[in-house]
Structures are given as C-alpha cells and as structure tokens.
Motif scaffolding. Structure first.
Motif, PDB file in Angstrom:
ATOM      1  N   PRO A  10       0.853  -1.127  -0.093  1.00 50.21           N
ATOM      2  CA  PRO A  10       0.072  -0.015  -0.044  1.00 50.21           C
ATOM      3  C   PRO A  10       0.852   1.343  -0.097  1.00 50.21           C
ATOM      4  O   PRO A  10       2.023   1.286   0.438  1.00 50.21           O
ATOM      5  N   LEU A  11       0.229   2.162  -0.697  1.00 52.67           N
ATOM      6  CA  LEU A  11       1.116   3.701  -0.656  1.00 52.67           C
ATOM      7  C   LEU A  11       0.441   4.667   0.098  1.00 52.67           C
ATOM      8  O   LEU A  11      -0.823   4.644  -0.142  1.00 52.67           O
ATOM      9  N   ILE A  12       0.941   5.257   0.861  1.00 49.38           N
ATOM     10  CA  ILE A  12       0.447   6.368   1.738  1.00 49.38           C
ATOM     11  C   ILE A  12       0.988   7.637   0.863  1.00 49.38           C
ATOM     12  O   ILE A  12       2.310   8.001   0.666  1.00 49.38           O
ATOM     13  N   VAL A  13       0.010   8.314   0.514  1.00 46.30           N
ATOM     14  CA  VAL A  13       0.123   9.561  -0.370  1.00 46.30           C
ATOM     15  C   VAL A  13       1.268  10.299  -0.079  1.00 46.30           C
ATOM     16  O   VAL A  13       2.039  10.798  -0.761  1.00 46.30           O
ATOM     17  N   THR A  16       4.885   8.644  -0.430  1.00 47.99           N
ATOM     18  CA  THR A  16       5.047   7.567  -1.499  1.00 47.99           C
ATOM     19  C   THR A  16       6.613   7.632  -1.857  1.00 47.99           C
ATOM     20  O   THR A  16       6.995   6.499  -2.277  1.00 47.99           O
ATOM     21  N   LYS A  17       7.073   8.630  -2.030  1.00 48.50           N
ATOM     22  CA  LYS A  17       8.621   8.732  -2.639  1.00 48.50           C
ATOM     23  C   LYS A  17       9.471   7.957  -1.703  1.00 48.50           C
ATOM     24  O   LYS A  17      10.294   7.145  -2.074  1.00 48.50           O
ATOM     25  N   GLN A  18       9.223   8.116  -0.488  1.00 50.70           N
ATOM     26  CA  GLN A  18      10.075   7.744   0.673  1.00 50.70           C
ATOM     27  C   GLN A  18       9.756   6.008   0.661  1.00 50.70           C
ATOM     28  O   GLN A  18      10.961   5.198   0.694  1.00 50.70           O
ATOM     29  N   TRP A  23      12.174   0.516  -0.900  1.00 47.16           N
ATOM     30  CA  TRP A  23      11.800  -0.802  -1.815  1.00 47.16           C
ATOM     31  C   TRP A  23      12.911  -0.856  -2.925  1.00 47.16           C
ATOM     32  O   TRP A  23      13.363  -1.876  -3.096  1.00 47.16           O
ATOM     33  N   GLY A  24      13.205   0.311  -3.627  1.00 44.43           N
ATOM     34  CA  GLY A  24      14.069   0.209  -4.834  1.00 44.43           C
ATOM     35  C   GLY A  24      15.635  -0.083  -4.261  1.00 44.43           C
ATOM     36  O   GLY A  24      16.381  -0.716  -4.751  1.00 44.43           O
ATOM     37  N   ALA A  25      15.776   0.653  -2.994  1.00 43.63           N
ATOM     38  CA  ALA A  25      16.955   0.395  -2.555  1.00 43.63           C
ATOM     39  C   ALA A  25      17.357  -1.040  -2.028  1.00 43.63           C
ATOM     40  O   ALA A  25      18.471  -1.795  -2.149  1.00 43.63           O
ATOM     41  N   LEU A  42      -3.509   3.908  -2.803  1.00 43.88           N
ATOM     42  CA  LEU A  42      -3.146   3.147  -4.050  1.00 43.88           C
ATOM     43  C   LEU A  42      -2.390   1.851  -3.486  1.00 43.88           C
ATOM     44  O   LEU A  42      -2.028   1.828  -2.491  1.00 43.88           O
ATOM     45  N   VAL A  43      -2.282   1.165  -4.448  1.00 38.63           N
ATOM     46  CA  VAL A  43      -1.387  -0.024  -4.288  1.00 38.63           C
ATOM     47  C   VAL A  43      -0.204  -0.377  -5.173  1.00 38.63           C
ATOM     48  O   VAL A  43      -0.553   0.056  -6.475  1.00 38.63           O
ATOM     49  N   ALA A  44       0.798  -0.420  -4.976  1.00 41.96           N
ATOM     50  CA  ALA A  44       2.076  -0.578  -5.885  1.00 41.96           C
ATOM     51  C   ALA A  44       2.605  -2.089  -6.018  1.00 41.96           C
ATOM     52  O   ALA A  44       2.406  -2.801  -4.917  1.00 41.96           O
TER      53      ALA A  44
END
Length: 53
Positions: A10-13, A16-18, A23-25, A42-44
């Motif tokens: 789940p993405l917290i508006v 989102t970037k953090q 996860w990218g790291a 939103l769900v990523a």
C-alpha cells in the motif's frame, strides 16, 4: 532464464517517494500503481529477480 518474485504494497500518499525509494534500495522495481480495494488509496506492484536480497 530469470525468475521473479513479486510484492504488493500500500502507498501512503504523503510518503510515496520514501516508500518507493526504500523498496528500490532493496532491489525492487516498480511495475504498476493501481487504486486500492474499494478505491481507497493506492497499491504498488513490484518485482525483483529471485535471490536478490
């Protein structure tokens, strides 16, 4: 052949970037962002090659 593992988060508006940066790291690649169940938030969807940790 590459095999993949997948995750949904789940993405917290306001974070989102953090969230995606963390996860990218960890080696995850963003595949898609969709509305959450019932249109709430939103769900990523993410993927990474199996064994990358």
């Amino acid at each position: 052949m590459t095999t993949w593992e997948y995750s949904t988060i789940p993405l917290i508006v306001h974070s989102t970037k953090q969230i995606l940066d963390q996860w990218g790291a960890d080696g995850w690649e963003l595949v898609q962002v969709v509305p959450g169940p019932g249109g709430n938030g939103l769900v990523a969807y993410l993927k990474r090659p199996t064994g990358e940790r």
